[in-house]
Scaffold this motif. Structure first.
Motif, PDB file in Angstrom:
ATOM      1  N   HIS A 338       0.787  -1.218   0.000  1.00  0.00           N
ATOM      2  CA  HIS A 338       0.000   0.000   0.000  1.00  0.00           C
ATOM      3  C   HIS A 338       0.816   1.264   0.000  1.00  0.00           C
ATOM      4  O   HIS A 338       0.550   2.142  -0.816  1.00  0.00           O
ATOM      5  CB  HIS A 338      -1.109   0.074   1.035  1.00  0.00           C
ATOM      6  CG  HIS A 338      -2.050   1.162   0.621  1.00  0.00           C
ATOM      7  ND1 HIS A 338      -3.127   0.950  -0.190  1.00  0.00           N
ATOM      8  CD2 HIS A 338      -1.960   2.508   0.751  1.00  0.00           C
ATOM      9  CE1 HIS A 338      -3.681   2.104  -0.493  1.00  0.00           C
ATOM     10  NE2 HIS A 338      -3.000   3.061   0.055  1.00  0.00           N
ATOM     11  N   HIS A 387      -6.444  -3.374   4.202  1.00  0.00           N
ATOM     12  CA  HIS A 387      -7.665  -3.236   3.401  1.00  0.00           C
ATOM     13  C   HIS A 387      -7.581  -4.118   2.148  1.00  0.00           C
ATOM     14  O   HIS A 387      -8.574  -4.307   1.472  1.00  0.00           O
ATOM     15  CB  HIS A 387      -7.980  -1.781   3.044  1.00  0.00           C
ATOM     16  CG  HIS A 387      -6.965  -1.095   2.194  1.00  0.00           C
ATOM     17  ND1 HIS A 387      -6.750   0.263   2.237  1.00  0.00           N
ATOM     18  CD2 HIS A 387      -6.103  -1.553   1.256  1.00  0.00           C
ATOM     19  CE1 HIS A 387      -5.813   0.591   1.380  1.00  0.00           C
ATOM     20  NE2 HIS A 387      -5.404  -0.483   0.775  1.00  0.00           N
ATOM     21  N   HIS A 388      -6.395  -4.636   1.871  1.00  0.00           N
ATOM     22  CA  HIS A 388      -6.279  -5.608   0.791  1.00  0.00           C
ATOM     23  C   HIS A 388      -6.650  -7.012   1.267  1.00  0.00           C
ATOM     24  O   HIS A 388      -6.637  -7.955   0.491  1.00  0.00           O
ATOM     25  CB  HIS A 388      -4.854  -5.621   0.230  1.00  0.00           C
ATOM     26  CG  HIS A 388      -4.455  -4.302  -0.359  1.00  0.00           C
ATOM     27  ND1 HIS A 388      -4.580  -4.029  -1.692  1.00  0.00           N
ATOM     28  CD2 HIS A 388      -3.967  -3.183   0.210  1.00  0.00           C
ATOM     29  CE1 HIS A 388      -4.167  -2.790  -1.922  1.00  0.00           C
ATOM     30  NE2 HIS A 388      -3.797  -2.258  -0.790  1.00  0.00           N
TER      31      HIS A 388
HETATM   32 CU    CU Z   1      -3.995  -0.315  -0.561  1.00  0.00          CU
END
Ligand code: CU
Ligand code: CU
Lengths: 620, 256
Positions: A338, A387-388
């Motif tokens: 990220h 969040h992945h």
């Molecule tokens: Cu991300």
């Protein structure tokens, strides 16, 4: 070290430094790889248990490491440290030779330390990467033009998707901080070179060294795992996986070296009077990008070392049968993955922020908010990785907190929008390709941002995750926003980097082709994602036919646009109009040095007395 | 945002470009909101569960919530683009102001974006809470799902086993999902649920199908050579048909 330097080495004839170049590097790398391969083949014991590939994995990895060491030795990366250990540091003449004093074309093929040479090298390698990645993208889109796909074998298709993914990620990571961060940034802050010129050369040649294992991988089974190379899938993937692992490890070193170098340069070497309040916003963007890579890439490196050990040495970091966990890999991967998104995005947006005042002839709006936005994004981006993994099942209780941090990023991101529209407002619009790129960025990044909000929402992500919707979303951010900024930066700084103006007409044609093609392609991709098409599939249900066809048509339009751009780069570089010193009449320092730029940029180091955004007329 | 302009003049909102932007803002907001929601609602699959209806509602809400921000950015862009543009090799005259900041605009912008962010978070949390509680439903059918390269198989509470899924309508189901080889992702498209199948671990997802019909199950995580073909169907049938079907199939398994 100065005392050591007082003992220059008198080299009769050509010194070793002068003999080393890309040819010696490739030869030495290839020879080392071959020798180690033969030795490993001869002496490595056979596998005791039946386990797929283990011995071959060791042989492949060892040969690749040998290539790497041989190549880096052959290019001359070790001469400096070696001589220093021997107590005979490089003489002044030798340092000047490394800096590229002869100004000849050969310096682009050597271990040259001049930041301007490194910048051009980065520019060229970025274009090569985009060229290859683009060809792979066209193969993917052609295969997906019809539902049955079919003409590419699934194994090859998966490998094309994985290779396209990883090299485009690498290409976009270096596309702004590589060419412009190296070439323009030191001049922009009024420095003669980077803080560590040899590390600068090192970071570039590491990327060249990394390229070979990736190409090698294509011939030993490919990278059939997608760019994320999730375990345990990567554990059972063919030998090509080792190429991916080596590629990432070497690239991670390059990124860390570049990060340390650029950060130090910006912190320590700004011109007299260039306080933080007078430092151009592009410098902030560059620094945020490379500084973010500093915590992210060691983790990436580590994740791949563990992957290699699982494959070759029978460890079980990720192997569930031996007590490991695929979730561990996912965490490590996204702790890099990220921040990496913003490593790509921030400098591209910052480059457009740098251009906005120039092409609206008014000051940058809310400099402090821009800095705060960049800092806020950087800070938050290391806190959102899971969040992945909302639907990985790893930790359902953490979904809510990660949803919070992810949605918080919309606040600093919104600040960047404010700065850009605030600068456009009541400006005097000077219509150039970079100017329109600001509008294109606002459009694309808005779509990428809003679709990002749906994806950040756990329940909506339960539907969208792993679908083409996600693929469309991140192309909107990385390509629609990132690449748009990088292409604008290319046209904007082209006159300073090459001494020639970029062909105006070609820049416009390619701009519209790329932007229209891009939006057609990825709006189409959103629709098939919403209709339920998973990512990374080589065939699909016939209901997805229309959307995929639209995407393929859009992709071909992008290709034509990029070819026009390539033609523009080549023709302008060879025979474009000679550029004046300051064609855009901008106020940053890089426009105060003549074309061509002297070896050490400035005769007299400049003193800065104000920020670079003093446009506009005072009201009487 | 409109107070970006110098506020020395007492009635800044009377300036023509501010008025133009305000009108464009209203128009752009309406267009973004309408086109954005229609785009999503028309492209997305027909829902076959409450959960999926929730997802579509969320998209509608988020699109409308984001549309004023997007509308304002696009309105300002349009105002700027339709004002005097300068072409040529030399820059135009400099703008007739030197405004480099507006604390008021900054504050309004940041507060509004923080509120929108909070709104998105709360809406998401409410739906998330509902989805997570569904897993605890005690009357639900407990179904075991196993992914392997490249098929799904389903184990029913009574011992039946199949490769396409049968579910009774309007009855909650909890899926216990795992994998025997690499990671897969279990996605019932029209029901809006997805959960990874991990080797060596069991994950849970729950849904209540509310429509009789045949829907799609696809693998949403690259799992090797035939990932694209790792799909099957879910048949949502009446309770009676379901009972009959599982009884038959349990008998089939018993024969083995
Ligand atoms: Cu991300
Ligand atoms: Cu799969």
């Amino acid at each position: 070290m100065t005392t050591l330097m007082s003992k220059p080495v008198s080299a009769p004839g050509k010194s070793v430094i002068e003999r080393l170049n890309i040819v010696t590097a490739v030869v030495l790398g290839a020879v080392s790889a071959f020798v180690v391969w033969r030795l490993a083949l001869q002496f490595l014991p056979a596998d005791t248990e039946v386990r797929l590939f283990t011995r071959e994995d060791k042989i492949t990895l060892l040969s690749m490491v040998a290539w790497f060491i041989g190549f880096m030795t052959g290019i001359g990366a070790l001469v400096g440290p070696f001589r220093w250990v021997m107590g005979k540091d490089l003489s002044h003449d030798e340092n000047m030779f490394l800096a590229g004093k002869d100004m000849g074309v050969n310096r682009y093929f050597r271990y040259t330390t001049d930041h301007k040479v490194v910048g051009i090298q980065y520019l060229v390698i970025t274009m090569v990467i985009f060229g290859i990645g683009g060809i792979l993208a066209m193969l993917i889109r052609t295969n997906l033009g019809t539902p049955e796909g079919g003409w590419i074998h699934p194994q090859a298709y998966n490998s094309i998707v994985g290779t396209h993914g990883i090299i485009m990620i690498v290409g976009t990571i270096i596309m702004v901080t590589g060419p412009f961060g190296n070439f323009i940034m030191p001049i922009m802050i009024g420095a003669r070179d980077m803080a560590f010129p040899r590390l600068n050369a090192l970071s570039f040649w590491l990327i060249v060294a990394a390229a070979i294992p990736l190409i090698w991988a294509q011939f030993i089974g490919g990278i059939s795992t997608g760019w994320s190379a999730y375990n345990p899938l990567a554990g059972q993937a063919p030998l090509g996986m080792n190429g991916y692992i080596m590629f990432i490890c070497i690239f991670a070193i390059s990124t860390m070296v570049a990060g340390a170098n650029i950060t130090t340069t910006i912190v320590r070497m700004r011109a007299n009077g260039m306080t933080w309040n007078r430092t151009p916003i592009f410098i902030y963007g560059t620094m945020a990008s490379v500084a973010l890579a500093l915590p992210a890439f060691p983790v990436f490196f580590l994740s791949q070392v563990m992957s290699a050990m699982d494959r070759a040495l029978d460890t079980s970091f990720y192997n569930t049968a031996g007590g490991g966990s695929g979730w561990l890999y996912e965490n490590l991967f996204w702790i890099m993955g990220h921040p990496e998104v913003y490593v790509i995005l921030i400098p591209a947006v910052a480059a457009l922020m740098e251009m906005a005042p120039v092409f609206t002839r008014r000051p940058l709006f809310s400099f402090n908010v821009a800095v705060m936005g960049i800092a806020g994004i950087s800070g938050l981006s290391v806190l959102v990785w899971a969040h992945h993994m909302y639907i990985s099942g790893w930790a359902p209780l953490l979904n809510a907190p990660f949803m919070l941090t992810t949605e918080l990023i919309s606040i600093p991101t919104g600040m960047l929008f404010l700065v850009l529209v605030g600068t456009l407002w009541r400006g005097r619009l000077w219509m150039t390709m970079p100017t329109m790129s600001i509008f294109a960025l606002l459009w694309n990044f808005m779509i990428g941002g809003i679709t990002g909000i749906y994806l950040s929402d756990v329940p909506a992500d339960a539907f969208l995750h792993g679908s083409m919707y996600v693929t469309a979303h991140f192309h909107y951010t990385l390509m629609g926003a990132g690449l748009t900024g990088a292409l604008a930066a290319l046209v904007y700084w082209f006159p300073k980097m090459t001494g020639r103006m970029f062909d105006k007409k070609l820049s416009w044609i390619s701009f519209w082709l790329v932007q229209i093609g891009f939006n057609v392609a990825f709006i189409g991709m959103f629709t098939v994602g919403l209709a339920g098409q998973p990512r990374r599939v080589e065939s699909y249900a016939s209901t997805f036919n229309t959307g995929n066809l639209i995407t393929t048509i859009g992709a071909y339009t992008i290709m034509v646009g990029m070819l026009v751009l390539l033609h523009g780069v080549i023709s302008s570089w060879r025979s474009g109009d000679k550029a004046p010193m300051n064609p855009w009449q901008a106020k940053t320092l890089e426009w105060t040095v003549p074309n061509p730029i002297p070896l050490e940029n400035f005769d007299v180091l400049p003193t800065v007395t104000s920020d670079a955004y003093g446009y506009g007329k005072a009201k009487s | 945002m409109t107070d970006l302009m110098n506020s020395k003049k007492p009635q800044w909102w009377k300036s023509p470009d501010v008025k133009k932007t305000a009108i464009l803002w209203v128009i752009c907001t309406a267009i973004v909101g309408y086109v954005g929601t229609e785009f999503h609602v028309r492209s997305i699959v027909e829902p076959a569960s409450e959960t999926m209806t929730g997802v579509i509602d969320l998209m509608r809400i988020f699109t409308w919530a984001a549309s004023p921000v997007a509308g304002l950015v696009f309105a300002i862009c349009l105002t700027v683009l339709t004002s005097k543009r300068h072409y040529g090799d030399n820059p135009p005259a400099e703008a007739d102001h030197q405004i480099s900041n507006s604390p008021r605009a900054n504050a309004v912008w940041i507060v509004v974006s923080a509120l929108l962010c909070l709104f998105a978070l709360i809406t998401g949390l409410i739906v998330l809470q509902k989805d997570s509680e569904a897993v605890l439903e005690s009357t639900a059918i407990q179904m075991n799902v196993t992914g392997s390269q490249w098929v799904w198989s389903f184990d029913y509470p009574n011992g039946a086993r199949s490769e396409d899924l049968y579910l009774p309508v309007d009855k909650p189901v909890v899926f216990h999902i795992t994998s025997v080889d690499v990671k897969h992702s279990f996605w019932i498209v029209q029901m809006g649920i997805k959960m990874d199948a991990n080797p060596g671990a069991i994950t849970e997802a729950a849904v209540t199908p509310n429509k009789i019909g045949v829907f799609d199950i696809r693998c949403a995580e690259l799992c090797g050579l035939l990932h694209a073909y790792m799909q099957t169907k879910v048949h949502v049938v009446s309770q009676n048909d379901y009972d009959k079907w599982v009884a038959e199939h349990a008998a089939l398994e018993g024969r083995a």
